[in-house]
Design a protein around this motif. Structure first.
Motif, PDB file in Angstrom:
ATOM      1  N   GLU A 148       0.831  -1.206   0.000  1.00 53.03           N
ATOM      2  CA  GLU A 148       0.000   0.000   0.000  1.00 53.03           C
ATOM      3  C   GLU A 148       0.866   1.257   0.000  1.00 53.03           C
ATOM      4  O   GLU A 148       0.586   2.218  -0.720  1.00 53.03           O
ATOM      5  CB  GLU A 148      -0.921  -0.008   1.217  1.00 53.03           C
ATOM      6  CG  GLU A 148      -2.021  -1.042   1.143  1.00 53.03           C
ATOM      7  CD  GLU A 148      -2.847  -1.086   2.413  1.00 53.03           C
ATOM      8  OE1 GLU A 148      -2.741  -0.162   3.253  1.00 53.03           O
ATOM      9  OE2 GLU A 148      -3.612  -2.058   2.567  1.00 53.03           O
ATOM     10  N   GLN A 149       1.946   1.244   0.768  1.00 53.14           N
ATOM     11  CA  GLN A 149       2.841   2.391   0.844  1.00 53.14           C
ATOM     12  C   GLN A 149       3.514   2.650  -0.497  1.00 53.14           C
ATOM     13  O   GLN A 149       3.596   3.786  -0.954  1.00 53.14           O
ATOM     14  CB  GLN A 149       3.897   2.151   1.937  1.00 53.14           C
ATOM     15  CG  GLN A 149       4.832   3.300   2.149  1.00 53.14           C
ATOM     16  CD  GLN A 149       5.881   2.989   3.215  1.00 53.14           C
ATOM     17  OE1 GLN A 149       5.887   1.901   3.782  1.00 53.14           O
ATOM     18  NE2 GLN A 149       6.756   3.937   3.466  1.00 53.14           N
ATOM     19  N   VAL A 150       3.968   1.614  -1.150  1.00 53.75           N
ATOM     20  CA  VAL A 150       4.618   1.749  -2.454  1.00 53.75           C
ATOM     21  C   VAL A 150       3.625   2.261  -3.492  1.00 53.75           C
ATOM     22  O   VAL A 150       3.942   3.124  -4.321  1.00 53.75           O
ATOM     23  CB  VAL A 150       5.246   0.400  -2.896  1.00 53.75           C
ATOM     24  CG1 VAL A 150       5.701   0.442  -4.335  1.00 53.75           C
ATOM     25  CG2 VAL A 150       6.411   0.051  -1.986  1.00 53.75           C
ATOM     26  N   ASN A 156       1.848   9.416  -6.046  1.00 53.24           N
ATOM     27  CA  ASN A 156       2.351  10.762  -5.784  1.00 53.24           C
ATOM     28  C   ASN A 156       3.401  11.168  -6.813  1.00 53.24           C
ATOM     29  O   ASN A 156       3.398  12.296  -7.298  1.00 53.24           O
ATOM     30  CB  ASN A 156       2.940  10.856  -4.374  1.00 53.24           C
ATOM     31  CG  ASN A 156       1.882  10.772  -3.292  1.00 53.24           C
ATOM     32  OD1 ASN A 156       0.718  11.057  -3.546  1.00 53.24           O
ATOM     33  ND2 ASN A 156       2.279  10.368  -2.105  1.00 53.24           N
ATOM     34  N   SER A 157       4.300  10.260  -7.154  1.00 50.57           N
ATOM     35  CA  SER A 157       5.350  10.588  -8.121  1.00 50.57           C
ATOM     36  C   SER A 157       4.756  10.808  -9.511  1.00 50.57           C
ATOM     37  O   SER A 157       5.218  11.665 -10.253  1.00 50.57           O
ATOM     38  CB  SER A 157       6.417   9.497  -8.151  1.00 50.57           C
ATOM     39  OG  SER A 157       5.866   8.284  -8.632  1.00 50.57           O
ATOM     40  N   SER A 159       1.686  11.950 -10.134  1.00 52.15           N
ATOM     41  CA  SER A 159       0.955  13.223 -10.127  1.00 52.15           C
ATOM     42  C   SER A 159       1.924  14.406 -10.182  1.00 52.15           C
ATOM     43  O   SER A 159       1.651  15.412 -10.827  1.00 52.15           O
ATOM     44  CB  SER A 159       0.044  13.317  -8.900  1.00 52.15           C
ATOM     45  OG  SER A 159       0.815  13.301  -7.713  1.00 52.15           O
ATOM     46  N   LYS A 160       3.101  14.281  -9.562  1.00 49.48           N
ATOM     47  CA  LYS A 160       4.107  15.344  -9.605  1.00 49.48           C
ATOM     48  C   LYS A 160       4.665  15.484 -11.017  1.00 49.48           C
ATOM     49  O   LYS A 160       4.882  16.577 -11.497  1.00 49.48           O
ATOM     50  CB  LYS A 160       5.246  15.058  -8.629  1.00 49.48           C
ATOM     51  CG  LYS A 160       4.850  15.231  -7.168  1.00 49.48           C
ATOM     52  CD  LYS A 160       6.006  14.935  -6.243  1.00 49.48           C
ATOM     53  CE  LYS A 160       5.599  15.042  -4.788  1.00 49.48           C
ATOM     54  NZ  LYS A 160       6.703  14.720  -3.881  1.00 49.48           N
ATOM     55  N   LYS A 161       4.893  14.371 -11.707  1.00 48.17           N
ATOM     56  CA  LYS A 161       5.401  14.424 -13.069  1.00 48.17           C
ATOM     57  C   LYS A 161       4.396  15.056 -14.017  1.00 48.17           C
ATOM     58  O   LYS A 161       4.739  15.827 -14.902  1.00 48.17           O
ATOM     59  CB  LYS A 161       5.753  13.013 -13.570  1.00 48.17           C
ATOM     60  CG  LYS A 161       7.002  12.454 -12.982  1.00 48.17           C
ATOM     61  CD  LYS A 161       7.319  11.099 -13.564  1.00 48.17           C
ATOM     62  CE  LYS A 161       8.579  10.511 -12.962  1.00 48.17           C
ATOM     63  NZ  LYS A 161       8.889   9.172 -13.528  1.00 48.17           N
ATOM     64  N   SER A 162       3.115  14.736 -13.847  1.00 51.14           N
ATOM     65  CA  SER A 162       2.079  15.283 -14.732  1.00 51.14           C
ATOM     66  C   SER A 162       1.918  16.788 -14.486  1.00 51.14           C
ATOM     67  O   SER A 162       1.626  17.539 -15.422  1.00 51.14           O
ATOM     68  CB  SER A 162       0.762  14.554 -14.538  1.00 51.14           C
ATOM     69  OG  SER A 162       0.299  14.727 -13.219  1.00 51.14           O
ATOM     70  N   LYS A 163       2.130  17.271 -13.264  1.00 48.43           N
ATOM     71  CA  LYS A 163       2.035  18.699 -12.976  1.00 48.43           C
ATOM     72  C   LYS A 163       3.192  19.450 -13.599  1.00 48.43           C
ATOM     73  O   LYS A 163       3.058  20.569 -14.056  1.00 48.43           O
ATOM     74  CB  LYS A 163       2.018  18.935 -11.466  1.00 48.43           C
ATOM     75  CG  LYS A 163       0.733  18.517 -10.802  1.00 48.43           C
ATOM     76  CD  LYS A 163       0.768  18.769  -9.306  1.00 48.43           C
ATOM     77  CE  LYS A 163      -0.493  18.294  -8.635  1.00 48.43           C
ATOM     78  NZ  LYS A 163      -0.460  18.477  -7.183  1.00 48.43           N
ATOM     79  N   LYS A 164       4.394  18.851 -13.631  1.00 49.69           N
ATOM     80  CA  LYS A 164       5.570  19.500 -14.216  1.00 49.69           C
ATOM     81  C   LYS A 164       5.414  19.644 -15.717  1.00 49.69           C
ATOM     82  O   LYS A 164       5.912  20.591 -16.316  1.00 49.69           O
ATOM     83  CB  LYS A 164       6.835  18.707 -13.892  1.00 49.69           C
ATOM     84  CG  LYS A 164       7.241  18.788 -12.438  1.00 49.69           C
ATOM     85  CD  LYS A 164       8.524  18.004 -12.210  1.00 49.69           C
ATOM     86  CE  LYS A 164       8.934  18.062 -10.743  1.00 49.69           C
ATOM     87  NZ  LYS A 164      10.148  17.298 -10.477  1.00 49.69           N
TER      88      LYS A 164
END
Length: 165
Positions: A148-150, A156-157, A159-164
């Motif tokens: 679940e943590q992975v 999260n990673s 979503s950060k890439k898509s925002k950049k």
């Protein structure tokens, strides 16, 4: 169009124009053999001959022991021997495991680690046979939490890439 038709007509005449094949005796110039042929007949006979030779060769190789001479093709006798040897080695390895378990148990009795009253040959041999026990492959609670943590970190990673971008 007329040039194409003329070419076709010339080719047709050449293919179907009759010719004579004569075999003569060199010394007496006596005719030994003569045959009327056309180029089309020669072409058809040569093609059929090549096809027949190919099929005959294929069938000879496929259905006779000649196929064993082809590189990479093993003989049926060799395959049969390999299977028999594999079965023998498997049974010998099982017998060896049983004997090793029996000898280890005898060594325990001789060194005094095990009392003779507890020593039973049948139970030792059964224990040697039961070496392959099923393993529980269901995930533990810690493993589920890690998964679940992975998964959260991956989301999260991403979503950060898509925002950049």
């Amino acid at each position: 169009m007329s040039k194409k038709r003329q070419k076709r007509k010339k080719i047709k005449e050449k293919l179907f124009n009759k010719r004579r094949l004569i075999i003569l005796n060199e010394d007496t110039f006596e005719e030994t053999f003569s045959l009327k042929l056309t180029l089309m007949n020669v072409f058809v006979v040569a093609t059929l001959g090549a096809i027949i030779i190919t099929f005959v060769t294929t069938f000879i190789i496929a259905f006779t022991p000649l196929r064993e001479f082809i590189p990479g093709y093993s003989s049926s006798k060799l395959k049969k021997e390999a299977i028999e040897l594999a079965l023998k080695s498997d049974s010998l390895s099982k017998a060896l495991k049983r004997n090793e378990a029996y000898i280890k148990s005898i060594q325990k009795v001789l060194t005094g680690e095990l009392e003779y009253a507890k020593f039973n040959k049948d139970s030792i041999l059964e224990a040697a046979d039961e070496i392959n026990t099923p393993v529980d492959l269901s995930p533990s609670k810690q493993e589920l939490e890690l998964r679940e943590q992975v998964a959260k970190e991956e989301k999260n990673s991403l979503s950060k890439k898509s925002k950049k971008e």
